[in-house]
Design a protein around this motif. Structure first.
Motif, PDB file in Angstrom:
ATOM      1  N   SER A  32       0.834  -1.208   0.000  1.00 26.04           N
ATOM      2  CA  SER A  32       0.000   0.000   0.000  1.00 26.04           C
ATOM      3  C   SER A  32       0.870   1.260   0.000  1.00 26.04           C
ATOM      4  O   SER A  32       2.105   1.182   0.025  1.00 26.04           O
ATOM      5  N   LEU A  33       0.222   2.408  -0.004  1.00 26.04           N
ATOM      6  CA  LEU A  33       0.903   3.706  -0.004  1.00 26.04           C
ATOM      7  C   LEU A  33       1.677   3.884   1.311  1.00 26.04           C
ATOM      8  O   LEU A  33       1.096   3.780   2.395  1.00 26.04           O
ATOM      9  N   SER A  98      -5.063  -1.787  -0.366  1.00 22.26           N
ATOM     10  CA  SER A  98      -5.291  -0.366  -0.613  1.00 22.26           C
ATOM     11  C   SER A  98      -4.911  -0.007  -2.053  1.00 22.26           C
ATOM     12  O   SER A  98      -5.508  -0.520  -2.991  1.00 22.26           O
ATOM     13  N   ILE A  99      -3.855   0.795  -2.277  1.00 18.42           N
ATOM     14  CA  ILE A  99      -3.488   1.071  -3.670  1.00 18.42           C
ATOM     15  C   ILE A  99      -2.988  -0.227  -4.326  1.00 18.42           C
ATOM     16  O   ILE A  99      -3.119  -0.421  -5.541  1.00 18.42           O
ATOM     17  N   ILE A 127     -10.680   5.369  -4.084  1.00 18.82           N
ATOM     18  CA  ILE A 127     -10.311   5.659  -2.687  1.00 18.82           C
ATOM     19  C   ILE A 127     -10.243   7.175  -2.493  1.00 18.82           C
ATOM     20  O   ILE A 127      -9.477   7.864  -3.163  1.00 18.82           O
ATOM     21  N   TRP A 133      -6.670  13.940  -2.053  1.00 18.32           N
ATOM     22  CA  TRP A 133      -5.316  13.523  -2.424  1.00 18.32           C
ATOM     23  C   TRP A 133      -4.440  14.717  -2.787  1.00 18.32           C
ATOM     24  O   TRP A 133      -3.242  14.722  -2.520  1.00 18.32           O
ATOM     25  N   ARG A 136      -3.305  16.018   0.446  1.00 14.61           N
ATOM     26  CA  ARG A 136      -2.252  15.160   1.014  1.00 14.61           C
ATOM     27  C   ARG A 136      -0.909  15.450   0.328  1.00 14.61           C
ATOM     28  O   ARG A 136       0.128  15.538   0.971  1.00 14.61           O
ATOM     29  N   ARG A 155      -4.995   5.986  11.390  1.00 12.38           N
ATOM     30  CA  ARG A 155      -5.802   5.396  10.299  1.00 12.38           C
ATOM     31  C   ARG A 155      -5.473   3.914  10.119  1.00 12.38           C
ATOM     32  O   ARG A 155      -6.331   3.114   9.779  1.00 12.38           O
ATOM     33  N   TRP A 156      -4.225   3.548  10.367  1.00 13.70           N
ATOM     34  CA  TRP A 156      -3.765   2.197  10.013  1.00 13.70           C
ATOM     35  C   TRP A 156      -4.080   1.144  11.065  1.00 13.70           C
ATOM     36  O   TRP A 156      -4.295  -0.018  10.732  1.00 13.70           O
ATOM     37  N   TYR A 184       5.701   8.758  -2.844  1.00 12.66           N
ATOM     38  CA  TYR A 184       4.437   8.921  -2.124  1.00 12.66           C
ATOM     39  C   TYR A 184       3.508   9.853  -2.920  1.00 12.66           C
ATOM     40  O   TYR A 184       2.333   9.556  -3.123  1.00 12.66           O
ATOM     41  N   LEU A 191      -4.031   7.914  -7.100  1.00 13.98           N
ATOM     42  CA  LEU A 191      -5.293   7.763  -6.366  1.00 13.98           C
ATOM     43  C   LEU A 191      -6.277   8.867  -6.735  1.00 13.98           C
ATOM     44  O   LEU A 191      -7.488   8.632  -6.828  1.00 13.98           O
ATOM     45  N   VAL A 217     -10.518   4.457   6.222  1.00 12.78           N
ATOM     46  CA  VAL A 217     -10.148   4.845   4.845  1.00 12.78           C
ATOM     47  C   VAL A 217     -11.049   4.119   3.842  1.00 12.78           C
ATOM     48  O   VAL A 217     -11.665   4.742   2.973  1.00 12.78           O
ATOM     49  N   HIS A 242      -6.909  -0.019   8.812  1.00 15.38           N
ATOM     50  CA  HIS A 242      -6.543  -0.112   7.391  1.00 15.38           C
ATOM     51  C   HIS A 242      -5.552  -1.244   7.079  1.00 15.38           C
ATOM     52  O   HIS A 242      -5.727  -1.972   6.104  1.00 15.38           O
TER      53      HIS A 242
HETATM   54  O1  LIG Z   1      -4.269   7.096   3.741  1.00 15.30           O
HETATM   55  C1  LIG Z   1      -3.596   6.099   3.973  1.00 15.30           C
HETATM   56  O2  LIG Z   1      -2.521   6.147   4.540  1.00 15.30           O
HETATM   57  C2  LIG Z   1      -4.123   4.789   3.510  1.00 15.30           C
HETATM   58  C3  LIG Z   1      -3.986   4.529   2.084  1.00 15.30           C
HETATM   59  C4  LIG Z   1      -4.701   5.052   1.069  1.00 15.30           C
HETATM   60  C5  LIG Z   1      -4.257   4.461  -0.181  1.00 15.30           C
HETATM   61  C6  LIG Z   1      -3.249   3.512   0.300  1.00 15.30           C
HETATM   62  O3  LIG Z   1      -2.591   2.715  -0.374  1.00 15.30           O
HETATM   63  O4  LIG Z   1      -3.105   3.609   1.640  1.00 15.30           O
END
Ligand SMILES: O=C(O)CC1=CCC(=O)O1
Length: 262
Positions: A32-33, A98-99, A127, A133, A136, A155-156, A184, A191, A217, A242
């Motif tokens: 994932s991200l 996730s991604i 997502i 995004w 972010r 979140r995780w 990142y 996304l 998430v 997550h």
């Molecule tokens: O927001 C996060 O950290 C979670 C997340 C969103 C896409 C992904 O791969 O992780």
């Protein structure tokens, strides 16, 4: 340490289990991200008894290099196909979070013949929102990844996991802050521009969607929606937020084995 060198970047990968054991199916994992291939350590340890396990660091993450952003979801899908071609893997089961789960959906839509069963975890066909995004990306440009660590941990993982497993959480957050800003941001750009809600109906591979019951998430309803939109889907929800494969590792491994062996 094996790498695949491509025109714009190199991908770091790792194989667990006997690569030449032709009778064992391949199982590939996609991170994932803000994580790297070590997010799958518990799965590789358990599943490599009966599978040849291939893990890699998505571009810009872990030991893979970061070509200049932005990236598109198709770039991640094509990286997977390049790895499979280079390693002469005709077909593999695929598990992404996730991604990484979006990458699995893209592959199911565009290259389903290269996959066996697909497991998508803590993901969605879309997502977040483009605006979230972009915000972010701006935050990361301004403060680096270190500025996001506390919110990311929340979140995780559930508060109970954060408090009860500080070593595991510290390790995964260390890898989070080691992620390149370019990698990142490139992921955030992918996304922001991805919406597979219509296209996933084309996926015909058997698919298991796994959610974390408390994932803020990608809530369980997102995974349920994927499972009902593909041809052969089912949904399972496990305790956790997550990064559900880490928080509920034993239950996750059992579900993965059962689904793949079925
Ligand atoms: O927001 C996060 O950290 C979670 C997340 C969103 C896409 C992904 O791969 O992780």
């Amino acid at each position: 340490m094996p790498y695949l060198d491509l025109a714009s970047h190199r991908l770091h990968y790792r194989i667990d289990g006997d690569r030449s054991a032709a009778g064992k199916p391949w199982l590939m994992f996609c991170n994932s991200l803000g994580t790297d291939l070590h997010m799958w350590d518990a799965q590789a340890a358990a599943l490599s008894q009966h599978h040849r396990v291939l893990r890699y660091d998505r571009r810009g993450h872990g030991r893979s290099s970061a070509p200049p952003p932005p990236y598109a979801l198709s770039d991640f899908g094509k990286d997977v196909l390049s790895l499979l071609d280079a390693l002469e893997i005709e077909r593999t089961h695929f598990c992404g979070l996730s991604i990484g789960g979006l990458t699995g959906q893209w592959l199911g839509i565009h290259a389903g013949q290269r996959l066996g069963k697909i497991v998508v975890c803590a993901t969605s066909a879309r997502i977040g929102t483009a605006e979230s995004w972009v915000a972010r990306m701006e935050a990361v440009q301004e403060n680096g990844l270190g500025g996001l660590t506390a919110a990311t941990a929340e979140r995780w993982f559930t508060p109970a996991f954060n408090a009860g497993q500080p070593g595991i959480v510290r390790d995964i957050l260390y890898r989070f802050t080691a992620t390149t800003v370019q990698g990142y941001i490139g992921g955030c750009a992918a996304l922001a521009t991805t919406d597979l809600r219509e296209e996933i109906t084309r996926i015909t591979n058997p698919l298991l969607a796994v959610s974390g019951k408390e994932d803020p998430v990608c809530p369980p309803s997102d995974l349920e929606s994927i499972a009902v939109r593909v041809r052969q889907g089912r949904h399972l929800s496990l305790p956790g937020r997550h990064i559900v494969n880490v928080e509920s590792a034993s239950a996750f491994n059992a579900a993965l084995s059962e689904f793949l062996d079925d």
